[in-house]
Design a protein around this motif. Structure first.
Motif, PDB file in Angstrom:
ATOM      1  N   UNK A   6       0.813  -1.212   0.000  1.00  0.00           N
ATOM      2  CA  UNK A   6       0.000   0.000   0.000  1.00  0.00           C
ATOM      3  C   UNK A   6       0.848   1.264   0.000  1.00  0.00           C
ATOM      4  N   UNK A   7       0.357   2.273  -0.691  1.00  0.00           N
ATOM      5  CA  UNK A   7       1.003   3.581  -0.730  1.00  0.00           C
ATOM      6  C   UNK A   7       0.495   4.403   0.447  1.00  0.00           C
ATOM      7  N   UNK A   8       1.399   5.008   1.200  1.00  0.00           N
ATOM      8  CA  UNK A   8       1.011   5.754   2.396  1.00  0.00           C
ATOM      9  C   UNK A   8       1.196   7.263   2.257  1.00  0.00           C
ATOM     10  N   UNK A   9       1.758   7.705   1.121  1.00  0.00           N
ATOM     11  CA  UNK A   9       1.946   9.134   0.892  1.00  0.00           C
ATOM     12  C   UNK A   9       1.521   9.471  -0.530  1.00  0.00           C
ATOM     13  N   UNK A  10       0.761  10.540  -0.668  1.00  0.00           N
ATOM     14  CA  UNK A  10       0.298  10.937  -2.001  1.00  0.00           C
ATOM     15  C   UNK A  10       1.468  11.204  -2.931  1.00  0.00           C
ATOM     16  N   UNK A  11       2.532  11.797  -2.386  1.00  0.00           N
ATOM     17  CA  UNK A  11       3.691  12.138  -3.214  1.00  0.00           C
ATOM     18  C   UNK A  11       4.329  10.913  -3.853  1.00  0.00           C
ATOM     19  N   UNK A  12       4.170   9.743  -3.224  1.00  0.00           N
ATOM     20  CA  UNK A  12       4.777   8.518  -3.752  1.00  0.00           C
ATOM     21  C   UNK A  12       3.797   7.673  -4.562  1.00  0.00           C
ATOM     22  N   UNK A  13       2.568   8.136  -4.684  1.00  0.00           N
ATOM     23  CA  UNK A  13       1.546   7.376  -5.413  1.00  0.00           C
ATOM     24  C   UNK A  13       1.554   7.744  -6.888  1.00  0.00           C
ATOM     25  N   UNK A  14       0.992   6.856  -7.690  1.00  0.00           N
ATOM     26  CA  UNK A  14       0.791   7.143  -9.110  1.00  0.00           C
ATOM     27  C   UNK A  14      -0.282   8.220  -9.210  1.00  0.00           C
ATOM     28  N   UNK A  15       0.046   9.353  -9.840  1.00  0.00           N
ATOM     29  CA  UNK A  15      -0.900  10.453  -9.994  1.00  0.00           C
ATOM     30  C   UNK A  15      -1.234  10.645 -11.471  1.00  0.00           C
ATOM     31  N   UNK A  16      -2.508  10.891 -11.736  1.00  0.00           N
ATOM     32  CA  UNK A  16      -2.960  11.062 -13.109  1.00  0.00           C
ATOM     33  C   UNK A  16      -3.312  12.520 -13.371  1.00  0.00           C
ATOM     34  N   UNK A  17      -3.040  13.006 -14.576  1.00  0.00           N
ATOM     35  CA  UNK A  17      -3.399  14.391 -14.908  1.00  0.00           C
ATOM     36  C   UNK A  17      -4.888  14.499 -15.224  1.00  0.00           C
ATOM     37  N   UNK A  18      -5.420  15.682 -15.095  1.00  0.00           N
ATOM     38  CA  UNK A  18      -6.804  15.966 -15.471  1.00  0.00           C
ATOM     39  C   UNK A  18      -6.798  16.865 -16.703  1.00  0.00           C
TER      40      UNK A  18
END
Length: 277
Positions: free
Chosen positions: A33-45
């Motif tokens: 599990x990812x515990x920090x947003x900065x380390x998660x896969x982020x998608x553009x809008x």
């Protein structure tokens, strides 16, 4: 909304394809599990474009801000006037019931979407049964980044979502009524497909705003709240008073989908009153 995407989506659905997802929006597995947003896969809008997302067993698992679920994180644009975000989840043999949080760079919650904010939408044209929710968010002083996290509540996987029986929908389309036909209970699931569209506040139509002001989908067998009934009645009258019949008819169609039975009479009365002026 991106008309080309809508057209392609409609064709694919008519041909039996249940989902279209751009390659850039595929979520790669991350293992633990990812515990920090900065380390998660982020998608553009991409503004004013509908994006479809498939949440699968390979989607990243989030353990962030009381979220324990497969989840998708979107990096939101910082628009001064704020964002109007529409989320729709497809209901098939099961349904990924979307919850959402908008979180800034410091972990502060700016907006939330839960079960009580969702509405059930009956099939219409190429679209099947859906759950729809809406989030409005404004950047605040000190916000340098905003993230939209879409997930589902694992503690409610034993619950179901009520959808209209196809026989009842067919009867309604013919102007009949089948009170003995009950709703179908669709189980909730960790996976499924949802779409998202972000628009700058002030540009979304009254129709979408109306859809976000009704009863939660998980109480679809209940009567609409008086607040929602009054909203549609007032919106229909105002549209006709402005000689915008197309807008009034759109509001009428959606009001009827949501079980506001006397919306048609309101429309007729408003039309008669307008003609007498």
């Amino acid at each position: 909304m991106n008309k080309k995407l809508l057209f392609i989506s409609g064709l694919l659905l008519l041909n039996g394809c249940s989902t279209i997802v751009d390659n850039q929006y595929q979520i790669a597995p991350t293992g633990k599990a990812v515990t920090q947003i900065e380390k998660a896969k982020q998608l553009p809008i991409t503004m004013d474009k509908e994006i479809k997302i498939a949440v699968t067993a390979q989607t990243q698992v989030l353990d962030i801000h009381s979220i324990d679920s497969l989840g998708v994180i979107f990096d939101l644009p910082m628009i001064k006037n704020g964002l109007d975000i529409n989320i729709e989840a497809e209901i098939n043999d099961s349904v990924f019931v979307p919850s959402a949080k908008v979180i800034n760079q410091s972990g502060e919650i700016r907006a939330e979407l839960g079960d009580s904010d969702l509405v059930y939408l009956k099939p219409r044209l190429a679209d099947g049964n859906r759950l729809q929710g809406n989030i409005k968010v404004h950047p605040q002083m000190g916000d340098s980044a905003l993230y939209l996290v879409v997930f589902t509540d694992k503690d409610k996987l034993d619950e179901t979502v009520a959808v209209s029986h196809p026989a009842k929908l067919d009867a309604e389309g013919r102007g009949n009524y089948l009170p003995e036909v009950g709703d179908i209970q669709v189980p909730r699931a960790l996976t499924g497909t949802f779409s998202i569209e972000a628009t700058a506040l002030g540009t979304r139509t009254a129709l979408t705003s109306a859809q976000s002001s009704v009863l939660p989908a998980l109480s679809a067998t209940e009567r609409p709240q008086q607040e929602s009934v009054s909203f549609y009645h007032q919106a229909i009258r105002a549209a006709i008073a402005d000689n915008d019949v197309d807008k009034a008819m759109g509001l009428l169609r959606d009001a009827e989908q949501l079980g506001i039975a006397d919306a048609n009479q309101t429309f007729r009365d408003a039309m008669k009153a307008q003609l007498k002026r």
